[in-house]
Design a protein around this motif. Sequence first.
Motif, mmCIF file in Angstrom:
data_model
loop_
_atom_site.group_PDB
_atom_site.id
_atom_site.type_symbol
_atom_site.label_atom_id
_atom_site.label_comp_id
_atom_site.label_asym_id
_atom_site.label_seq_id
_atom_site.Cartn_x
_atom_site.Cartn_y
_atom_site.Cartn_z
ATOM 1 N N GLU A 121 8.687 -2.343 -1.744
ATOM 2 C CA GLU A 121 9.412 -3.591 -2.026
ATOM 3 C C GLU A 121 9.205 -4.607 -0.913
ATOM 4 O O GLU A 121 8.948 -5.779 -1.153
ATOM 5 C CB GLU A 121 10.922 -3.339 -2.115
ATOM 6 N N LEU A 122 9.354 -4.132 0.327
ATOM 7 C CA LEU A 122 9.263 -5.078 1.440
ATOM 8 C C LEU A 122 7.858 -5.662 1.522
ATOM 9 O O LEU A 122 7.684 -6.836 1.827
ATOM 10 C CB LEU A 122 9.695 -4.411 2.747
ATOM 11 N N GLY A 123 6.849 -4.849 1.225
ATOM 12 C CA GLY A 123 5.491 -5.387 1.160
ATOM 13 C C GLY A 123 5.407 -6.514 0.134
ATOM 14 O O GLY A 123 4.874 -7.598 0.399
ATOM 15 N N LEU A 124 5.975 -6.267 -1.058
ATOM 16 C CA LEU A 124 5.924 -7.273 -2.130
ATOM 17 C C LEU A 124 6.718 -8.518 -1.779
ATOM 18 O O LEU A 124 6.414 -9.610 -2.263
ATOM 19 C CB LEU A 124 6.472 -6.694 -3.443
ATOM 20 N N ARG A 125 7.746 -8.376 -0.949
ATOM 21 C CA ARG A 125 8.548 -9.554 -0.588
ATOM 22 C C ARG A 125 8.005 -10.287 0.623
ATOM 23 O O ARG A 125 8.519 -11.334 1.009
ATOM 24 C CB ARG A 125 10.002 -9.134 -0.324
ATOM 25 N N ARG A 126 6.971 -9.728 1.228
ATOM 26 C CA ARG A 126 6.428 -10.360 2.439
ATOM 27 C C ARG A 126 4.956 -10.681 2.279
ATOM 28 O O ARG A 126 4.206 -10.663 3.243
ATOM 29 C CB ARG A 126 6.707 -9.446 3.636
ATOM 30 N N THR A 135 0.796 -1.230 0.000
ATOM 31 C CA THR A 135 0.000 0.000 0.000
ATOM 32 C C THR A 135 0.833 1.287 0.000
ATOM 33 O O THR A 135 2.007 1.291 0.366
ATOM 34 C CB THR A 135 -0.919 0.033 1.247
ATOM 35 N N THR A 136 0.165 2.375 -0.397
ATOM 36 C CA THR A 136 0.783 3.705 -0.372
ATOM 37 C C THR A 136 1.167 4.086 1.055
ATOM 38 O O THR A 136 2.170 4.769 1.275
ATOM 39 C CB THR A 136 -0.194 4.749 -0.951
ATOM 40 N N ALA A 137 0.381 3.648 2.039
ATOM 41 C CA ALA A 137 0.717 3.974 3.430
ATOM 42 C C ALA A 137 2.058 3.339 3.814
ATOM 43 O O ALA A 137 2.857 3.943 4.532
ATOM 44 C CB ALA A 137 -0.396 3.514 4.373
ATOM 45 N N LEU A 138 2.325 2.140 3.303
ATOM 46 C CA LEU A 138 3.641 1.522 3.551
ATOM 47 C C LEU A 138 4.743 2.326 2.883
ATOM 48 O O LEU A 138 5.812 2.548 3.456
ATOM 49 C CB LEU A 138 3.654 0.087 3.004
ATOM 50 N N ALA A 139 4.473 2.775 1.657
ATOM 51 C CA ALA A 139 5.459 3.600 0.944
ATOM 52 C C ALA A 139 5.687 4.915 1.686
ATOM 53 O O ALA A 139 6.754 5.508 1.613
ATOM 54 C CB ALA A 139 4.981 3.877 -0.478
ATOM 55 N N THR A 140 4.668 5.363 2.418
ATOM 56 C CA THR A 140 4.780 6.627 3.150
ATOM 57 C C THR A 140 5.672 6.474 4.387
ATOM 58 O O THR A 140 6.470 7.352 4.689
ATOM 59 C CB THR A 140 3.373 7.126 3.543
ATOM 60 N N VAL A 141 5.557 5.342 5.090
ATOM 61 C CA VAL A 141 6.405 5.168 6.284
ATOM 62 C C VAL A 141 7.829 4.759 5.930
ATOM 63 O O VAL A 141 8.752 4.976 6.708
ATOM 64 C CB VAL A 141 5.829 4.166 7.318
ATOM 65 N N MET A 144 7.253 2.438 -10.329
ATOM 66 C CA MET A 144 6.765 1.094 -9.973
ATOM 67 C C MET A 144 7.430 0.020 -10.836
ATOM 68 O O MET A 144 7.817 -1.031 -10.329
ATOM 69 C CB MET A 144 5.258 1.030 -10.169
ATOM 70 N N LEU A 145 7.541 0.300 -12.142
ATOM 71 C CA LEU A 145 8.165 -0.695 -13.023
ATOM 72 C C LEU A 145 9.595 -0.980 -12.567
ATOM 73 O O LEU A 145 10.022 -2.141 -12.500
ATOM 74 C CB LEU A 145 8.199 -0.192 -14.473
ATOM 75 N N MET A 146 10.309 0.084 -12.216
ATOM 76 C CA MET A 146 11.694 -0.073 -11.791
ATOM 77 C C MET A 146 11.767 -0.930 -10.521
ATOM 78 O O MET A 146 12.593 -1.825 -10.395
ATOM 79 C CB MET A 146 12.236 1.327 -11.532
ATOM 80 N N ARG A 147 10.848 -0.658 -9.611
ATOM 81 C CA ARG A 147 10.874 -1.388 -8.338
ATOM 82 C C ARG A 147 10.555 -2.877 -8.545
ATOM 83 O O ARG A 147 11.152 -3.750 -7.923
ATOM 84 C CB ARG A 147 9.880 -0.779 -7.351
ATOM 85 N N ILE A 148 9.594 -3.140 -9.420
ATOM 86 C CA ILE A 148 9.217 -4.537 -9.674
ATOM 87 C C ILE A 148 10.380 -5.282 -10.317
ATOM 88 O O ILE A 148 10.734 -6.399 -9.921
ATOM 89 C CB ILE A 148 7.956 -4.594 -10.571
ATOM 90 N N MET A 172 0.224 -3.522 -6.822
ATOM 91 C CA MET A 172 0.503 -2.137 -6.447
ATOM 92 C C MET A 172 -0.520 -1.246 -7.133
ATOM 93 O O MET A 172 -1.064 -1.597 -8.171
ATOM 94 C CB MET A 172 1.923 -1.715 -6.818
ATOM 95 N N MET A 173 -0.764 -0.105 -6.533
ATOM 96 C CA MET A 173 -1.795 0.787 -7.063
ATOM 97 C C MET A 173 -1.203 2.157 -7.387
ATOM 98 O O MET A 173 -1.326 3.100 -6.613
ATOM 99 C CB MET A 173 -2.943 0.910 -6.053
#
Length: 353
Positions: A281-286, A268-274, A324-328, A291-292
């Motif tokens: 990335e960590l959200g996607l790995r856990r 989520t964006t809230a995760l990206a905010t903190v 986002m593409l770069m992160r993925i 992604m939105m």
Amino acid sequence: MERAEIEQWLRETDDKRLKTLWDIADKVRNDHVGSAVYLRGLVEFSNNCARQCAYCGLHAGNRKVNRYRMTEDEIVACAHKAVEFGYGTVVLQSGEDRAYKRDDLSSIIRRIKTETPLAVTLSLGEREDAELLAWREAGADRYLLRFETSNPDLYAIIHPNLAGKPSDRLAMLRRMRDMGYEIGSGIMVGIPGQTYADIARDIETFRELDLDMIGIGPYLSHPDTMLGQRREELTAPGGEQAPSGELMTYKAVALTRIALPEANIPSTTALATVNRAKGRELGLRRGANIMMPNITPVKYRKDYQIYPGKACIMEDAAACHGCMLMRIEALGRTVGSGRGDSPHYKNANLAPA
Ligand code: 5AD
Ligand code: FES
């Protein structure tokens, strides 16, 4: 996993054991929904809201918000932009804004469904069944409505009813499932007054509702809200308060993936905010697989601050897309193509052909 075990994991602080949790969640994600990360273009088309939620910066009483409404043409133009970027879904999100009447939204949905191949997700708060049915008939595919917490006492504090209308989001979600929507819900993690046991029950509730999509983000304190001002006095006593923040959110995401292997779970964006550098990335790995990217026109973004310091406020749609593409890619994952229906929903044989 039983509730007691979920709760135990939520209290876990040992890095080595937590690594095991991340690895299990990542494997379950890979086995059940694969390596693809699906992108949903998010359009925050109105920040007007009739509600007084104690956590949200856009609550009706906040006079500091500069309110806006996008027109039908502006919203449809965003949907076309989503197609250009290769997204399979557009998410239309707003406050609970009844200035958009049933037929206004039906018309927007119908245009998007005839002019584009997109799946349409609605996230408009608590609306009438007659409206939800009409929008489903107009072609809407999915509906997102977080229940925020399964603790009824806490929910009553943070989410005041509209006069004469008790808020029952769980019942509304079940009705929408019967209408044929793919249903999404979720929670905030670390709401003042929310305990470890509450979050364990939230995850059980995801399972009971048999959700297709589950959004989980850290609670972020907003100064111009009741919760922001009364945080201390509402905090759960005796060390039972669930911490807000990244780590607790990752635990909830990982446990949710394990509990509902086939669900679509956004980072989520809230995760990206903190954690600007690594949260997504960590959200996607856990456990997460979605992604939105925000495709709201830049001039409106700064006025959709449900919490302060929201990520991606200054970027435009193309910047978020590239980011986002770069992160993925950096994670060695692939970008999903097509609508990205919940495999769970497809398996239930409900998805449109
Ligand atoms: N902190 C974190 N998340 C929030 N939301 C609303 N306000 C906040 C906040 N202060 C989340 C809620 C809502 C979603 C659109 O945003 O979970 O359902
Ligand atoms: Fe918006 Fe990274 S996704 S800047």
